[in-house]
Design an enzyme around this catalytic site. Structure first.
Site, PDB file in Angstrom:
ATOM      1  N   GLU A   1      -0.670   4.772  -0.554  1.00  0.00           N
ATOM      2  CA  GLU A   1      -1.491   5.961  -0.853  1.00  0.00           C
ATOM      3  C   GLU A   1      -0.661   7.221  -0.664  1.00  0.00           C
ATOM      4  O   GLU A   1       0.119   7.322   0.285  1.00  0.00           O
ATOM      5  CB  GLU A   1      -2.700   6.008   0.088  1.00  0.00           C
ATOM      6  CG  GLU A   1      -3.838   5.149  -0.416  1.00  0.00           C
ATOM      7  CD  GLU A   1      -5.025   5.118   0.526  1.00  0.00           C
ATOM      8  OE1 GLU A   1      -5.123   5.996   1.407  1.00  0.00           O
ATOM      9  OE2 GLU A   1      -5.840   4.200   0.382  1.00  0.00           O
TER      10      GLU A   1
ATOM     11  N   THR B   1      -2.947   5.736 -22.248  1.00  0.00           N
ATOM     12  CA  THR B   1      -2.820   4.427 -21.630  1.00  0.00           C
ATOM     13  C   THR B   1      -1.430   3.907 -21.976  1.00  0.00           C
ATOM     14  O   THR B   1      -0.746   4.471 -22.835  1.00  0.00           O
ATOM     15  CB  THR B   1      -3.870   3.436 -22.163  1.00  0.00           C
ATOM     16  OG1 THR B   1      -3.797   3.424 -23.590  1.00  0.00           O
ATOM     17  CG2 THR B   1      -5.265   3.822 -21.719  1.00  0.00           C
TER      18      THR B   1
ATOM     19  N   TYR C   1       0.848  -1.200   0.000  1.00  0.00           N
ATOM     20  CA  TYR C   1       0.000   0.000   0.000  1.00  0.00           C
ATOM     21  C   TYR C   1       0.873   1.235   0.000  1.00  0.00           C
ATOM     22  O   TYR C   1       1.866   1.304   0.734  1.00  0.00           O
ATOM     23  CB  TYR C   1      -0.913   0.034   1.234  1.00  0.00           C
ATOM     24  CG  TYR C   1      -2.366  -0.078   0.841  1.00  0.00           C
ATOM     25  CD1 TYR C   1      -2.938   0.869  -0.003  1.00  0.00           C
ATOM     26  CD2 TYR C   1      -3.154  -1.132   1.293  1.00  0.00           C
ATOM     27  CE1 TYR C   1      -4.264   0.757  -0.393  1.00  0.00           C
ATOM     28  CE2 TYR C   1      -4.482  -1.243   0.904  1.00  0.00           C
ATOM     29  CZ  TYR C   1      -5.028  -0.297   0.061  1.00  0.00           C
ATOM     30  OH  TYR C   1      -6.330  -0.404  -0.328  1.00  0.00           O
TER      31      TYR C   1
ATOM     32  N   ASP D   1      -5.742  13.348 -25.557  1.00  0.00           N
ATOM     33  CA  ASP D   1      -5.780  11.952 -25.116  1.00  0.00           C
ATOM     34  C   ASP D   1      -5.088  11.165 -26.225  1.00  0.00           C
ATOM     35  O   ASP D   1      -5.676  10.895 -27.271  1.00  0.00           O
ATOM     36  CB  ASP D   1      -7.239  11.507 -24.941  1.00  0.00           C
ATOM     37  CG  ASP D   1      -7.347  10.027 -24.586  1.00  0.00           C
ATOM     38  OD1 ASP D   1      -6.329   9.312 -24.687  1.00  0.00           O
ATOM     39  OD2 ASP D   1      -8.462   9.595 -24.236  1.00  0.00           O
TER      40      ASP D   1
ATOM     41  N   ARG E   1      -1.463  -2.761 -18.588  1.00  0.00           N
ATOM     42  CA  ARG E   1      -2.754  -2.086 -18.702  1.00  0.00           C
ATOM     43  C   ARG E   1      -2.816  -0.968 -17.649  1.00  0.00           C
ATOM     44  O   ARG E   1      -2.791  -1.242 -16.452  1.00  0.00           O
ATOM     45  CB  ARG E   1      -3.841  -3.125 -18.426  1.00  0.00           C
ATOM     46  CG  ARG E   1      -5.233  -2.766 -18.806  1.00  0.00           C
ATOM     47  CD  ARG E   1      -6.042  -4.035 -18.984  1.00  0.00           C
ATOM     48  NE  ARG E   1      -5.679  -4.681 -20.224  1.00  0.00           N
ATOM     49  CZ  ARG E   1      -6.192  -4.350 -21.429  1.00  0.00           C
ATOM     50  NH1 ARG E   1      -7.127  -3.435 -21.522  1.00  0.00           N
ATOM     51  NH2 ARG E   1      -5.793  -4.951 -22.513  1.00  0.00           N
TER      52      ARG E   1
ATOM     53  N   LYS F   1      -1.546   0.106 -25.305  1.00  0.00           N
ATOM     54  CA  LYS F   1      -1.936   0.028 -26.724  1.00  0.00           C
ATOM     55  C   LYS F   1      -0.657   0.021 -27.566  1.00  0.00           C
ATOM     56  O   LYS F   1       0.100  -0.934 -27.477  1.00  0.00           O
ATOM     57  CB  LYS F   1      -2.887   1.181 -27.059  1.00  0.00           C
ATOM     58  CG  LYS F   1      -4.193   1.114 -26.245  1.00  0.00           C
ATOM     59  CD  LYS F   1      -5.193   2.134 -26.686  1.00  0.00           C
ATOM     60  CE  LYS F   1      -6.506   1.998 -25.947  1.00  0.00           C
ATOM     61  NZ  LYS F   1      -6.550   2.719 -24.655  1.00  0.00           N
TER      62      LYS F   1
HETATM   63  N1  DSN Z   1     -11.909   1.013 -25.540  1.00  0.00           N
HETATM   64  C1  DSN Z   1     -10.554   1.274 -25.958  1.00  0.00           C
HETATM   65  C2  DSN Z   1     -10.387   1.027 -27.399  1.00  0.00           C
HETATM   66  O1  DSN Z   1     -10.618  -0.090 -27.793  1.00  0.00           O
HETATM   67  O2  DSN Z   1     -10.016   1.911 -28.166  1.00  0.00           O
HETATM   68  C3  DSN Z   1     -10.104   2.576 -25.570  1.00  0.00           C
HETATM   69  O3  DSN Z   1     -10.218   2.700 -24.190  1.00  0.00           O
END
Ligand code: DSN
Length: 416
Positions: free
Chosen positions: A69, A246, A67, A220, A255, A249
């Site tokens: 925080e 993120t 933990y 984003d 993730r 990707k």
């Molecule tokens: N839902 C994702 C996508 O497939 O693009 C993005 O968060």
């Protein structure tokens, strides 16, 4: 990680599910089935990828037990702290992770590596500069935006007043419309970024419009972050006030989410993540994010990202040669949309049929789609995961031809 033929030279995955099966045959067995599905399928989901064993191992490490925080002590002014003891090493790790991400994007922006996901990152990013009821100008989900960019069923559409800019008749972002709507609605924040947009986004033009009308400019970059890191897409750093992404990707890490912001927004961003949106950070995932950042600085990563774009162009070109309609007529990045509106079946039908044939992708609305989101008139394809597995242009051309065969059968079956 699998190679192009599905061979896995590592033992990490197999050893792990075998280990889990000893305790829980059900859970271990399901992981094994999913492992085999991933190994045997052609993976075209544009938001997925295969991370390295080092990333997987970091995410499965003892840091999962800790933990922490709060933020590393003395993060900016000497007043920051953790709310638990024993954080010496996770403090060092989190600072290291932040510094690595600054190096990836050659920036001195503030970094917060704690968001559990892209949605959490966007939630906190909005909170750091907006009040409920403030206006966001963004791209709608139907046109290629994201759920958290103001969809009426998402927190973003419920907490904020959202206005959407349009794409033109060719599917490109209509910058005139962005400017016109910025002028009429005077948004507090203009958002650029998408989850199904195949073209270069002109961050400079967005910045100029945001500046002209006194709005914050947020990007984003979740989908294209790996391409930005490798110089395959223009960078929003130095232009945007806040940038979210993120890490799983095109960056092919664990993730999770990240927020970057101009230094003057640092405290606002941090307090919007913790204590406002989240509790304890996932230090094991932060370790995975740090490994991912190191990987993103290698020449091997740059070659991968370059190949992702080459593969995507070859893939789209082959579909066009085979007579398919592609939204915007091609791609500049890792993704494109196939327009199925001339076919007698939906995106969902094709997604299901391809699933049966070992090809995984997702149904996706196309601009102006007349079908509901659970059916859609399009499918979205991406080249990042199979590029990680070593696919080159000719491999993608072959996949396009296989999909075309299946579509031809479906045309006959559904009565074209
Ligand atoms: N839902 C994702 C996508 O497939 O693009 C993005 O968060």
């Amino acid at each position: 990680m699998f190679d192009r033929n599905g061979n896995d030279s590592s033992t990490y995955n197999v050893e792990n599910y075998e280990f889990i099966k000893k305790f829980s045959p059900t859970v271990g067995g399901l992981i094994e089935k999913e492992y085999l599905r991933q190994k045997n399928n052609i993976e075209l989901i544009a938001s997925e990828n295969y991370c390295s064993e080092a990333v997987l191992a970091a995410c499965g490490s003892c840091l999962s037990w800790k933990y922490a925080e709060g933020y590393p002590t003395n993060r900016y002014s000497g007043s920051e702290t953790r709310y638990y003891g024993g954080t010496k090493y996770v403090d060092e790790l989190e600072e290291y992770c932040c510094n690595q991400w600054r190096q990836v994007f050659h920036t001195d922006y503030h970094v917060n590596v704690q968001p559990h996901s892209g949605s959490q990152a966007n939630f906190a990013a909005y909170k750091s500069v907006l009040k409920p009821g403030d206006t966001i100008l963004s791209m709608s989900l139907d046109n290629g935006g994201h759920l958290t960019h103001g969809s009426s069923v998402n927190f973003s559409g419920k907490l904020y007043n959202v206005v959407f800019y349009d794409v033109d008749e060719n599917g490109y972002i209509d910058m005139e419309d962005v400017r016109k709507k910025a002028k009429s609605y005077r948004p507090n924040l203009i958002l650029a970024g998408a989850s199904a947009y195949a073209r270069i986004i002109d961050f400079e033009q967005f910045r100029d419009i945001a500046k002209e009308f006194g709005a914050y400019f947020m990007v984003d970059m979740a989908h294209i972050a790996g391409l930005v890191a490798a110089g395959e897409h223009p960078s929003p750093f130095g232009l945007a006030d806040i940038i979210t992404t993120t890490t799983h990707k095109t960056l092919r890490g664990p993730r999770g989410g990240l927020i970057f912001a101009r230094k003057e927004l640092a405290k606002k961003v941090d307090s919007a993540v913790f204590p406002y949106a989240q509790g304890g950070p996932l230090e094991h995932i932060i370790a995975g994010k740090a490994v991912c950042a190191e990987e993103a600085q290698t020449s091997e990563f740059k070659e991968y990202a370059h190949q992702v774009v080459l593969n995507c162009k070859a893939f789209a070109d082959e579909f066009i040669k085979l007579g398919f309609k592609i939204v915007t007529g091609g791609t500049d990045n890792h993704v494109f949309l196939i327009d199925l509106s001339d076919h007698p079946f939906t995106g969902k039908d094709l997604q299901d049929r391809l699933d049966e044939n070992g090809i995984t992708l997702n149904k996706n609305a196309i601009p102006g789609d007349k079908r509901p989101p659970k059916q859609t008139s399009g499918v979205r394809v991406g080249t990042a995961p199979m590029t990680t597995r070593g696919f080159k242009e000719e491999d993608f051309r072959k996949v396009a031809r296989r999909i075309a065969e299946i579509v031809k059968q479906m045309d006959e079956e559904f009565g074209k």
